[in-house]
Design a protein around this motif. Sequence first.
Motif, PDB file in Angstrom:
ATOM      1  N   GLU B 250       0.875  -1.320  -0.003  1.00  0.00           N
ATOM      2  CA  GLU B 250       0.079   0.015   0.068  1.00  0.00           C
ATOM      3  C   GLU B 250       1.051   1.335   0.007  1.00  0.00           C
ATOM      4  OE1 GLU B 250      -2.185  -0.568   3.593  1.00  0.00           O
ATOM      5  OE2 GLU B 250      -3.371  -2.286   2.946  1.00  0.00           O
ATOM      6  N   GLY B 251       1.159   1.713  -1.128  1.00  0.00           N
ATOM      7  CA  GLY B 251       2.162   2.802  -1.341  1.00  0.00           C
ATOM      8  C   GLY B 251       3.416   2.535  -0.687  1.00  0.00           C
ATOM      9  N   GLN B 252       3.920   3.244   0.465  1.00  0.00           N
ATOM     10  CA  GLN B 252       5.114   3.004   0.853  1.00  0.00           C
ATOM     11  C   GLN B 252       5.345   1.698   1.718  1.00  0.00           C
ATOM     12  OE1 GLN B 252       6.402   5.076  -1.424  1.00  0.00           O
ATOM     13  NE2 GLN B 252       7.958   6.161  -0.048  1.00  0.00           N
ATOM     14  N   ARG B 253       4.063   1.180   2.073  1.00  0.00           N
ATOM     15  CA  ARG B 253       4.007   0.221   3.453  1.00  0.00           C
ATOM     16  C   ARG B 253       3.894  -1.220   2.661  1.00  0.00           C
ATOM     17  NH1 ARG B 253      -0.880  -0.265   7.658  1.00  0.00           N
ATOM     18  NH2 ARG B 253       0.083  -1.791   9.128  1.00  0.00           N
ATOM     19  N   VAL B 254       4.589  -2.248   3.374  1.00  0.00           N
ATOM     20  CA  VAL B 254       4.582  -3.528   2.759  1.00  0.00           C
ATOM     21  C   VAL B 254       4.364  -4.231   4.023  1.00  0.00           C
ATOM     22  CG1 VAL B 254       5.799  -5.433   1.756  1.00  0.00           C
ATOM     23  CG2 VAL B 254       6.231  -3.036   0.959  1.00  0.00           C
ATOM     24  N   ARG B 255       3.516  -5.162   3.724  1.00  0.00           N
ATOM     25  CA  ARG B 255       3.053  -6.282   4.920  1.00  0.00           C
ATOM     26  C   ARG B 255       3.390  -7.629   4.302  1.00  0.00           C
ATOM     27  NH1 ARG B 255      -2.520  -5.261   7.078  1.00  0.00           N
ATOM     28  NH2 ARG B 255      -2.555  -3.751   5.044  1.00  0.00           N
ATOM     29  N   CYS B 256       3.952  -8.490   4.751  1.00  0.00           N
ATOM     30  CA  CYS B 256       4.075  -9.685   4.214  1.00  0.00           C
ATOM     31  C   CYS B 256       4.629 -10.643   5.307  1.00  0.00           C
ATOM     32  CB  CYS B 256       5.282  -9.650   3.318  1.00  0.00           C
ATOM     33  SG  CYS B 256       6.868  -9.248   3.722  1.00  0.00           S
ATOM     34  N   GLN B 257       4.716 -12.006   4.851  1.00  0.00           N
ATOM     35  CA  GLN B 257       5.253 -13.262   5.552  1.00  0.00           C
ATOM     36  C   GLN B 257       6.599 -13.620   4.851  1.00  0.00           C
ATOM     37  OE1 GLN B 257       3.200 -14.839   8.263  1.00  0.00           O
ATOM     38  NE2 GLN B 257       2.000 -13.189   8.057  1.00  0.00           N
ATOM     39  N   VAL B 258       7.293 -13.979   6.042  1.00  0.00           N
ATOM     40  CA  VAL B 258       8.585 -14.595   5.403  1.00  0.00           C
ATOM     41  C   VAL B 258       9.266 -15.679   6.032  1.00  0.00           C
ATOM     42  CG1 VAL B 258      10.016 -12.936   6.677  1.00  0.00           C
ATOM     43  CG2 VAL B 258      11.090 -14.053   4.658  1.00  0.00           C
ATOM     44  N   GLU B 259       9.588 -16.596   5.211  1.00  0.00           N
ATOM     45  CA  GLU B 259      10.143 -17.870   5.922  1.00  0.00           C
ATOM     46  C   GLU B 259      11.392 -17.391   6.741  1.00  0.00           C
ATOM     47  OE1 GLU B 259      10.903 -20.568   2.656  1.00  0.00           O
ATOM     48  OE2 GLU B 259       8.805 -20.604   1.857  1.00  0.00           O
ATOM     49  N   THR B 260      11.376 -17.947   7.913  1.00  0.00           N
ATOM     50  CA  THR B 260      12.312 -17.478   9.007  1.00  0.00           C
ATOM     51  C   THR B 260      13.836 -17.502   8.489  1.00  0.00           C
ATOM     52  OG1 THR B 260      10.447 -17.707  10.562  1.00  0.00           O
ATOM     53  CG2 THR B 260      12.803 -17.399  11.296  1.00  0.00           C
ATOM     54  N   ASP B 261      13.911 -18.434   7.632  1.00  0.00           N
ATOM     55  CA  ASP B 261      15.611 -18.693   7.119  1.00  0.00           C
ATOM     56  C   ASP B 261      15.776 -17.507   5.841  1.00  0.00           C
ATOM     57  OD1 ASP B 261      13.730 -19.951   5.534  1.00  0.00           O
ATOM     58  OD2 ASP B 261      15.006 -21.983   5.684  1.00  0.00           O
ATOM     59  N   GLN B 262      14.715 -16.906   5.419  1.00  0.00           N
ATOM     60  CA  GLN B 262      15.018 -16.003   4.510  1.00  0.00           C
ATOM     61  C   GLN B 262      15.095 -14.561   4.964  1.00  0.00           C
ATOM     62  OE1 GLN B 262      15.932 -16.661   1.489  1.00  0.00           O
ATOM     63  NE2 GLN B 262      15.621 -18.929   1.340  1.00  0.00           N
ATOM     64  N   LEU B 263      14.777 -14.416   6.398  1.00  0.00           N
ATOM     65  CA  LEU B 263      14.696 -13.104   7.021  1.00  0.00           C
ATOM     66  C   LEU B 263      15.633 -12.253   6.688  1.00  0.00           C
ATOM     67  CD1 LEU B 263      12.655 -11.697   8.827  1.00  0.00           C
ATOM     68  CD2 LEU B 263      13.840 -12.605  10.935  1.00  0.00           C
ATOM     69  N   ASP B 264      16.965 -12.713   6.940  1.00  0.00           N
ATOM     70  CA  ASP B 264      18.065 -11.921   6.618  1.00  0.00           C
ATOM     71  C   ASP B 264      18.118 -11.159   5.117  1.00  0.00           C
ATOM     72  OD1 ASP B 264      20.462 -11.011   7.754  1.00  0.00           O
ATOM     73  OD2 ASP B 264      21.484 -12.378   6.539  1.00  0.00           O
ATOM     74  N   ALA B 265      17.945 -12.211   4.056  1.00  0.00           N
ATOM     75  CA  ALA B 265      17.971 -11.677   2.872  1.00  0.00           C
ATOM     76  C   ALA B 265      16.742 -10.401   2.642  1.00  0.00           C
ATOM     77  CB  ALA B 265      17.667 -12.788   1.757  1.00  0.00           C
ATOM     78  N   LEU B 266      15.628 -10.558   3.438  1.00  0.00           N
ATOM     79  CA  LEU B 266      14.629  -9.303   3.063  1.00  0.00           C
ATOM     80  C   LEU B 266      15.116  -8.560   3.745  1.00  0.00           C
ATOM     81  CD1 LEU B 266      11.695  -8.868   2.372  1.00  0.00           C
ATOM     82  CD2 LEU B 266      10.890  -9.595   4.892  1.00  0.00           C
ATOM     83  N   LEU B 267      15.633  -8.419   5.199  1.00  0.00           N
ATOM     84  CA  LEU B 267      16.089  -7.403   5.668  1.00  0.00           C
ATOM     85  C   LEU B 267      17.106  -6.507   4.842  1.00  0.00           C
ATOM     86  CD1 LEU B 267      16.077  -8.620   9.466  1.00  0.00           C
ATOM     87  CD2 LEU B 267      14.562  -7.201   8.355  1.00  0.00           C
ATOM     88  N   GLY B 268      18.108  -7.202   4.235  1.00  0.00           N
ATOM     89  CA  GLY B 268      19.122  -6.720   3.389  1.00  0.00           C
ATOM     90  C   GLY B 268      18.148  -5.745   2.427  1.00  0.00           C
ATOM     91  N   ALA B 269      17.307  -6.378   1.727  1.00  0.00           N
ATOM     92  CA  ALA B 269      16.849  -5.883   0.716  1.00  0.00           C
ATOM     93  C   ALA B 269      16.101  -4.572   1.135  1.00  0.00           C
ATOM     94  CB  ALA B 269      15.862  -6.588   0.074  1.00  0.00           C
ATOM     95  N   LEU B 270      15.623  -4.564   2.504  1.00  0.00           N
ATOM     96  CA  LEU B 270      14.528  -3.507   2.961  1.00  0.00           C
ATOM     97  C   LEU B 270      15.574  -2.412   3.293  1.00  0.00           C
ATOM     98  CD1 LEU B 270      12.322  -5.380   5.190  1.00  0.00           C
ATOM     99  CD2 LEU B 270      11.500  -4.261   3.039  1.00  0.00           C
ATOM    100  N   HIS B 271      16.881  -2.860   3.914  1.00  0.00           N
ATOM    101  CA  HIS B 271      17.894  -1.956   4.205  1.00  0.00           C
ATOM    102  C   HIS B 271      18.142  -1.062   2.998  1.00  0.00           C
ATOM    103  CE1 HIS B 271      20.546  -0.093   6.512  1.00  0.00           C
ATOM    104  NE2 HIS B 271      21.754  -0.351   5.975  1.00  0.00           N
ATOM    105  N   GLN B 272      18.210  -1.659   1.806  1.00  0.00           N
ATOM    106  CA  GLN B 272      18.840  -0.903   0.458  1.00  0.00           C
ATOM    107  C   GLN B 272      17.709   0.124   0.257  1.00  0.00           C
ATOM    108  OE1 GLN B 272      19.350  -3.716  -2.410  1.00  0.00           O
ATOM    109  NE2 GLN B 272      21.438  -4.642  -1.656  1.00  0.00           N
ATOM    110  N   ARG B 273      16.271  -0.100   0.655  1.00  0.00           N
ATOM    111  CA  ARG B 273      15.430   0.782   0.359  1.00  0.00           C
ATOM    112  C   ARG B 273      14.984   1.845   1.200  1.00  0.00           C
ATOM    113  NH1 ARG B 273      14.622  -4.001  -2.408  1.00  0.00           N
ATOM    114  NH2 ARG B 273      13.612  -3.913  -4.294  1.00  0.00           N
ATOM    115  N   GLY B 274      15.730   1.727   2.293  1.00  0.00           N
ATOM    116  CA  GLY B 274      15.436   2.713   3.684  1.00  0.00           C
ATOM    117  C   GLY B 274      14.332   2.425   4.424  1.00  0.00           C
ATOM    118  N   VAL B 275      14.572   2.054   5.636  1.00  0.00           N
ATOM    119  CA  VAL B 275      13.388   1.808   6.529  1.00  0.00           C
ATOM    120  C   VAL B 275      13.093   2.827   7.242  1.00  0.00           C
ATOM    121  CG1 VAL B 275      12.948  -0.016   8.410  1.00  0.00           C
ATOM    122  CG2 VAL B 275      14.244  -0.894   6.615  1.00  0.00           C
TER     123      VAL B 275
END
Lengths: 536, 321
Positions: B250-275
Motif C-alpha cells: 500500500e504505497g510505501q507500506r509493505v506487509r508480508c510473511q517471510v520464511e524465517t530462514d530467508q529473513l536476513d535476505a529480506l532485511l538486506g533488501a529492505l535496508h537498501q530501500r531505506g527503512v
Amino acid sequence: MSGLSGSLLLLRGHLRRDRWMILWWSLASAAVFWSQGGAMANLYATQAEFDKAAASLEGNAAFIAMLGPARALDTVGGQAFWQSSAFCAVLAGLMSMFVIGRHTRAEEESGRDELVRSGAIGRYAPLVAALLAAVVANVVLGLATAAGLLALRGDSPLRGMPLPVADSVASGVGLAACGIVFSATALVAAQLTQSTRTMYGIAGIVLGAAYLLRAVGDLGNGVASWLSPIGWYQAMHPYSGLRWWPLAVMLVGAAVGLGLAVLLFGRRDVGSGILAARPGPPTAGRSLHSSLGLAWRLQRGSVIGWTLGLAVSGLAYGSMGDSVEDLVGDSGFAVDAVAGGQADNLLDGFYGTALVMLALLAAGFAISSAGRPRAEEEATHLESVLVAGVPRQTWLAGHLLVTVAGTFAVLLAGGLGLGAGYAAMTGDLDAFRRYGVPVVAYLAPVLALSGLTRLLYGVAPRRLWLAWVALGFCVVVLMFGDVLELPDWMQSLSPFHQMPLVPAEEFDITPFLLVAAVAALLSGAGQMAFRRRDIG
Amino acid sequence: MSGESVIEIEGLVKTFGPVRALDGLDLKVAPGEVHGFLGPNGAGKSTTIRVLLGLLRKDAGSVSLLQGDPWREAASLHRRLAYVPGDVSLWPNLTGGEAIDLLGRLRGGIDPARRADLIERFELDPTKRGRSYSKGNRQKVALVAAFAADVELLLLDEPTSGLDPLKEETFTELVEEFRAGGGTVLLSSHILAEVEKLCDRVSIIRAGRIVEAGTLTDLRHLTRTSVDVTLGGSPAGIDELPGVHDAVVEGQRVRCQVETDQLDALLGALHQRGVRTLVCQPPTLEELFLRHYGDETGDEAGDETGDQADGQRGAEVGETA
Ligand SMILES: Nc1ncnc2c1ncn2[C@@H]1O[C@H](COP(=O)(O)OP(=O)(O)OP(=O)(O)O)[C@@H](O)[C@H]1O
Ligand SMILES: [Mg+2]
C-alpha cells in the motif's frame, strides 16, 4: 408435568439400545413355555401314562421346591406352567434388573446421566423412562410367552389340549406383571447405593429371596409364597382354575415400589445414593500390600454377600426337610426314579437336587468373580497396577486365587446353611455331614464355569457374557434336560451333568478330577492368552 | 545428547482393526530431556505411550525403552518409570491415600516424607473415596503417586488436564526438580504454555506419524515471520524475493510473511530501500503448531489449541529484528 418432560424421548432411546436384549430374553421365555408344553405330547403316549407320571411328580418335594406348587399336573397346560413359571419369572426378574440398572445407576455412575439431565429433561424423567422401558420389555416378554403357548396346537390324546386361550394369555400377562414388580424393586435398589455393582447385588438378593420364599411356602403352609412376587404370579393358577385377582396384587406391589423409589430419589442428590460414602483412612492398611491384597479388597464385599446369600438359601432348603417328610406321608405316590421308593432316599433325593441348585447359585459368584478383572481393565485400574511394576500374570493370579477361595467359601456356606437348617428343624446334627458337606463335590463344575470365564477373558474379553449363557445352559439341562429329551451328548456338555447327585448318589472321585482338570485347563489357557493381548 | 536414548522408536505401526492408529512412527528421547509430544486429537499420542508401557502390542517397527523391550520386560521396566494418564480413574471404594500407598507399595515401597510433602504441595485430601473426588483431585492423586516414585522416566499423557493454575504451577516445579535430578520426561500435552515452559525438544505427531521434531527454536525456523514495514524508497520487487509470501503493498507500506530462514535476505533488501518503521513479529507458538495440526494451512485445529494458549501470544519468543 415438567418433572416428567422428556420421558418419552428418553424411552425411545432406551428401547433402541435394548431392543436386541429384550428380544433374546423374550424368545428365551417363550421358548421355555412352548417347549415344555410341546414336550408332554412326546413324552407320554396315553393319558394313563401321563396320570402316573403326574402322581409321582406331585409328591416330589425337590421339584416343588424348584418349580412351584403342584397343580393339575395331569394336564398339558398345568405341567407346562408348573415346569416353566418359576424359571421364567426369574428370567423376567433378571431382565428387569438389567434394564433398570443400565438406564439409571450405571448412567449416573459413569456421569453420562449429567449430560442427559443438562438437556430439557424433567427431574423424574430418567427414572420414569427407565421404568417404562422395563415395562415395555416385560410386556413384550409376556406377549411372546402367551403367543408361544397359543401356538401349541395339534391333536393330542392328553388332557387339557388344546390349551384354553384365557389361561395361556394369563400365563403371559401374569409373567409380565411379575417382571414389572421386579422392575420396581430394582428401581428402589438403584436409589440406595452409588455403585451399579452393589445395586445389582441388592436387586439380585430380592430376586433370590422371592424365589426361596415361594419354595418355603409351597412346601409348607403357603404363607411364605404370599411374600413373593413369583408366588403371586403362580397364585393365578393358569390351567388349574384360572383367577385374575393376583394380577391386581402384583400391580399394587409394583406401584408401591415405584412410589418408594420416587420418594427415595426425591431425598438424594443425583449421582449419590441414600447410603452416603463416608471419608476413609488417609493411608492404606496392611492388607493393601500387593495385587493379591487389592484383588481381595475389591472382591471382599461380593464374597461376603454371596457367602451370606448362599448360607441363607441353604438354611431355607434345610428347613424344608420337615415338609418333605410330611409330603411323603401325605402322598401315596411318593415314588420317584431317584428315590427308589424309600423315605430316606426321598430326602436324599430332595437334598441332592437342593445341592445342585446351590451349586448353580455359587456358579453365579464364580462367573462374576472371574469376570471382575475385566471391570478393572475397563475402568483403567489395571494399567495403574501394571505400570507400578506388577507382572500381568501375578495380577491375574491374585484374582484367580480370590475366585477359587471365594467359590469354595460360598459353596461351603450353602452346604453348611442347609445342614444347619435341617438340624434346626429336626435336631439331627448328622445333617451337616450327610446333606451339607457333600456340596463340596460341586467345586469342580462350578470352577469349570469360572475357568471358562477366564478363558473368555483372555481370548475374547468383549464376549465375557457368554459365560452366563453357559450357566443358563447348565440350568436348562438340569431343570428341563429330561423333559425336553435333550440328546445325551448335549446334556453331558454341562459339567454339572457329569457329577453324581450327592448325597442321593455315591460321590465318585473320577468325574470330580476330570471336571477339575478341565477347569484348570480352561483357566490356564485364559491366563496364557491374557499375556499376549492388548490391554484396554 | 549423551548416552543411549531413553526412548527409541522406529517405524512403529499399530492398527486397531481397520484403523491405522500409528503409521510408521519414529521417536527419540535422550536422557535428561523433557520431551514434548504434541498433536491433534486422535493423532496417536496415547497409543504410542500405551505401546511404550507394554499395554498394547506393536504390529511392526522397533521400540526400545530404557534399553529394554517394553512388551517382554514390562514389569522390570515399569519399576524404573511412572505414568500419569489424562483421565485418572480411581477405585471407587479406596481412598486417595490408600490408592497412593498401594501403588507405591507395588513398586516396593514409598517414602512417607516425600508422600506427605507432595500431598501438601498439591493440597490433596487423602481421605476421600475414589468416586467422590473431583476431576482435578483425581489427577492429583495420580501425580502424587507418580512423583513419589523413585524412577528415571516419567510418561505423562496430558497430566495436568483439570488442574487449577496454582496446581499446574506445582506440577511445573516438580517436573523441573525431576529433570534437575537427572530424570527424563515424555510429556504429551495440549497446553502450549506448559510445553513452552518445560520442554527441551518436541515431536509433533499427525495421523500416526511424526511430522516434525526438534527444539522450539528449530521449529520456529521452519515457519514464517510477519513483517510490517514502511519504506523510504519504492517497495517494488519485495514481493518477488525468495521466501516472501502474502505480500500486500500500500504505497510505501509493505506487509508480508517471510520464511524465517530467508529473513536476513529480506532485511538486506529492505535496508537498501531505506527503512522508516519496522515491526517484525516472530511466529507465535500457536501459529507454529497450527501449521502442523491443521490440513496444510492450519485453519482446522484452531479451536482446540487456540483458547488454551491465549495470553501466551507473542510472549518472550525468539529473536526480534
Ligand atoms: N482400543 C482402540 N480401539 C480402536 N481404535 C483405537 C483404540 N485406541 C485408540 N484408537 C484409535 O487410534 C487413534 C489414536 O488414538 P489416541 O488415543 O492415541 O489419540 P491421541 O493422540 O492420544 O488423542 P487425544 O489428543 O484426543 O488424547 C484414534 O483414531 C483412536 O480412535
Ligand atoms: Mg490421548
